[in-house]
Motif scaffolding. Structure first.
Motif, mmCIF file in Angstrom:
data_model
loop_
_atom_site.group_PDB
_atom_site.id
_atom_site.type_symbol
_atom_site.label_atom_id
_atom_site.label_comp_id
_atom_site.label_asym_id
_atom_site.label_seq_id
_atom_site.Cartn_x
_atom_site.Cartn_y
_atom_site.Cartn_z
ATOM 1 N N SER A 115 0.499 -0.781 -0.048
ATOM 2 C CA SER A 115 0.018 0.002 0.155
ATOM 3 C C SER A 115 1.019 0.762 -0.215
ATOM 4 O O SER A 115 1.891 1.412 0.041
ATOM 5 N N ARG A 116 0.943 2.464 -0.606
ATOM 6 C CA ARG A 116 0.978 3.348 -0.677
ATOM 7 C C ARG A 116 1.187 4.014 0.661
ATOM 8 O O ARG A 116 2.869 4.673 0.882
ATOM 9 N N ARG A 117 0.588 4.457 1.627
ATOM 10 C CA ARG A 117 1.130 4.889 2.952
ATOM 11 C C ARG A 117 2.330 3.963 3.856
ATOM 12 O O ARG A 117 2.659 3.964 4.652
ATOM 13 N N SER A 118 2.321 2.107 3.589
ATOM 14 C CA SER A 118 3.510 1.027 3.429
ATOM 15 C C SER A 118 4.302 1.661 3.203
ATOM 16 O O SER A 118 5.922 1.834 4.112
ATOM 17 N N VAL A 119 4.822 1.651 1.880
ATOM 18 C CA VAL A 119 5.815 2.810 1.598
ATOM 19 C C VAL A 119 6.199 3.688 1.712
ATOM 20 O O VAL A 119 7.399 3.692 2.339
ATOM 21 N N ARG A 120 5.408 4.718 2.259
ATOM 22 C CA ARG A 120 5.761 5.608 2.225
ATOM 23 C C ARG A 120 6.369 5.814 4.085
ATOM 24 O O ARG A 120 7.286 6.584 4.776
ATOM 25 N N ALA A 121 5.411 4.912 4.984
ATOM 26 C CA ALA A 121 5.884 4.478 6.058
ATOM 27 C C ALA A 121 7.401 3.983 6.319
ATOM 28 O O ALA A 121 8.518 4.028 7.136
ATOM 29 N N ARG A 122 7.547 3.385 5.685
ATOM 30 C CA ARG A 122 8.522 2.184 5.688
ATOM 31 C C ARG A 122 9.869 3.304 4.639
ATOM 32 O O ARG A 122 11.162 3.217 4.695
ATOM 33 N N GLY A 123 9.855 4.329 3.660
ATOM 34 C CA GLY A 123 10.847 4.649 3.070
ATOM 35 C C GLY A 123 11.142 4.147 1.589
ATOM 36 O O GLY A 123 12.057 4.479 0.768
ATOM 37 N N HIS A 124 10.296 3.268 1.691
ATOM 38 C CA HIS A 124 10.697 2.512 0.607
ATOM 39 C C HIS A 124 9.928 1.016 0.154
ATOM 40 O O HIS A 124 9.331 0.569 0.525
ATOM 41 N N ASP A 125 9.981 0.744 -1.222
ATOM 42 C CA ASP A 125 8.830 -0.430 -1.406
ATOM 43 C C ASP A 125 9.091 -2.100 -1.108
ATOM 44 O O ASP A 125 10.731 -2.175 -2.174
ATOM 45 N N PRO A 126 10.251 -2.206 -0.459
ATOM 46 C CA PRO A 126 10.678 -3.866 -0.046
ATOM 47 C C PRO A 126 10.356 -4.952 -0.823
ATOM 48 O O PRO A 126 11.212 -5.384 -1.641
ATOM 49 N N THR A 127 9.529 -5.062 -1.207
ATOM 50 C CA THR A 127 9.192 -6.625 -2.225
ATOM 51 C C THR A 127 9.548 -5.804 -4.169
ATOM 52 O O THR A 127 10.354 -6.628 -4.577
ATOM 53 N N ARG A 128 9.434 -4.867 -4.226
ATOM 54 C CA ARG A 128 10.295 -4.484 -5.254
ATOM 55 C C ARG A 128 11.322 -4.044 -5.263
ATOM 56 O O ARG A 128 11.815 -4.643 -6.320
ATOM 57 N N ARG A 129 12.135 -3.338 -4.385
ATOM 58 C CA ARG A 129 13.554 -3.437 -4.459
ATOM 59 C C ARG A 129 14.560 -4.830 -4.891
ATOM 60 O O ARG A 129 15.040 -5.522 -5.401
ATOM 61 N N ILE A 130 13.522 -5.703 -3.293
ATOM 62 C CA ILE A 130 13.994 -7.321 -3.759
ATOM 63 C C ILE A 130 13.971 -7.591 -5.285
ATOM 64 O O ILE A 130 14.285 -8.397 -5.420
ATOM 65 N N ALA A 131 12.931 -7.223 -6.130
ATOM 66 C CA ALA A 131 12.330 -8.364 -7.208
ATOM 67 C C ALA A 131 13.530 -7.701 -8.297
ATOM 68 O O ALA A 131 13.854 -9.041 -8.437
ATOM 69 N N LEU A 132 14.179 -6.441 -8.395
ATOM 70 C CA LEU A 132 14.683 -6.138 -9.193
ATOM 71 C C LEU A 132 16.440 -6.765 -8.438
ATOM 72 O O LEU A 132 16.643 -6.742 -10.427
ATOM 73 N N ALA A 133 16.441 -6.809 -7.756
ATOM 74 C CA ALA A 133 17.900 -7.299 -7.588
ATOM 75 C C ALA A 133 17.660 -9.263 -8.191
ATOM 76 O O ALA A 133 18.240 -9.013 -8.308
#
Length: 267
Positions: A115-133
């Motif tokens: 969710s957008r609020r989760s991304v804002r709270a964490r400061g990053h999108d963890p699943t997308r970052r790991i997927a890119l890696a």
């Protein structure tokens, strides 16, 4: 040079293993071994939600693996995206199977969206970052792959942490959709849904439903560009890959396989 620099940085900035807290390393050998796990295996939650694709996981969600995922997702240990992506890449390969050749197209890693609020709270999108890696790791290994973030939340979704299997299914039912123009991208290769963790399977089942609502796969023997009919739509079996799943989901799959073997392979 890189190792020397990391040693110096470790003296200035506190560095500890995200899995066990061992000092002066972001990922110790023991926790790296835990992340590698027994090798990617098919996993099944119990109960298994309707529409769940075939899911492969790299390691059980316990101990060091759990701490590594939490460190990356919640504590901003972003350098862990590399090793976590490596584990996901192995699960993606197990889920997708061997490539048929250049004409088969690349692997299309579709992250389950936060969710957008989760991304804002964490400061990053963890699943997308790991997927890119993971996609980068696959390409280095000679397997064409790219991340295709075509899913989005179409309505409010409550925090899943306090919900059971039935509550998660109800919370996510109809919550995802493919962004405009995303359906065309999904025809360019082999789709693999990806997430960092599977618990009840509700998120992956909903992601598969959303993609199935628009994705008309290429069917061998049908001229390219012609839409698949209702009977043809189900020919492509959707698959998914995660870094971790509950230890019980590994046991369920193993026990099912043992029962099948004892029965002589008949169902």
């Amino acid at each position: 040079m890189r190792g020397w620099w990391r040693e110096i940085a470790g003296l200035v900035l506190p560095v500890a293993c995200g899995g066990c807290g061992s000092p002066r390393t972001e990922l110790c050998p023991a926790c790296a071994d835990a992340l590698a796990g027994p090798g990617p295996r098919r996993v099944r939650p119990a109960p298994e939600p309707a529409g769940l694709p075939v899911v492969h996981a790299a390691a059980p969600y316990a101990d060091a693996v759990r701490e590594l995922l939490i460190a990356h997702k919640e504590r901003g240990a972003l350098t862990l995206a590399g090793p976590l992506g490596g584990a996901l890449a192995g699960a993606v390969e197990a889920a997708a199977g061997p490539g048929a050749g250049p004409a088969d197209g690349p692997l299309l890693l579709v992250p389950v969206p936060s969710s957008r609020r989760s991304v804002r709270a964490r400061g990053h999108d963890p699943t997308r970052r790991i997927a890119l890696a993971a996609a980068a790791r696959l390409r280095r290994a000679g397997r064409p792959a790219r991340v295709v973030p075509v899913l989005r939340q179409r309505r409010y979704v409550a925090d899943q942490s306090g919900l059971g299997a039935r509550g998660r299914l109800a919370n996510l039912s109809g919550a995802l959709e493919v962004v405009p123009g995303g359906a065309r991208l999904l025809t360019e290769g082999r789709v693999v849904l990806v997430d960092d963790l599977m618990t009840t399977g509700a998120s992956l089942a909903e992601a598969a439903r959303a993609i199935g609502a628009v994705h008309l796969p290429f069917i061998p023997g049908i001229p390219h560009g012609l839409p698949a009919g209702p009977a043809q739509r189900g020919i492509e079996q959707r698959v998914a890959a995660v870094i971790a799943s509950s230890p019980a989901s590994f046991e369920i799959n193993r026990n099912s396989l043992e029962t099948w073997i004892v029965a002589g392979g008949e169902r």
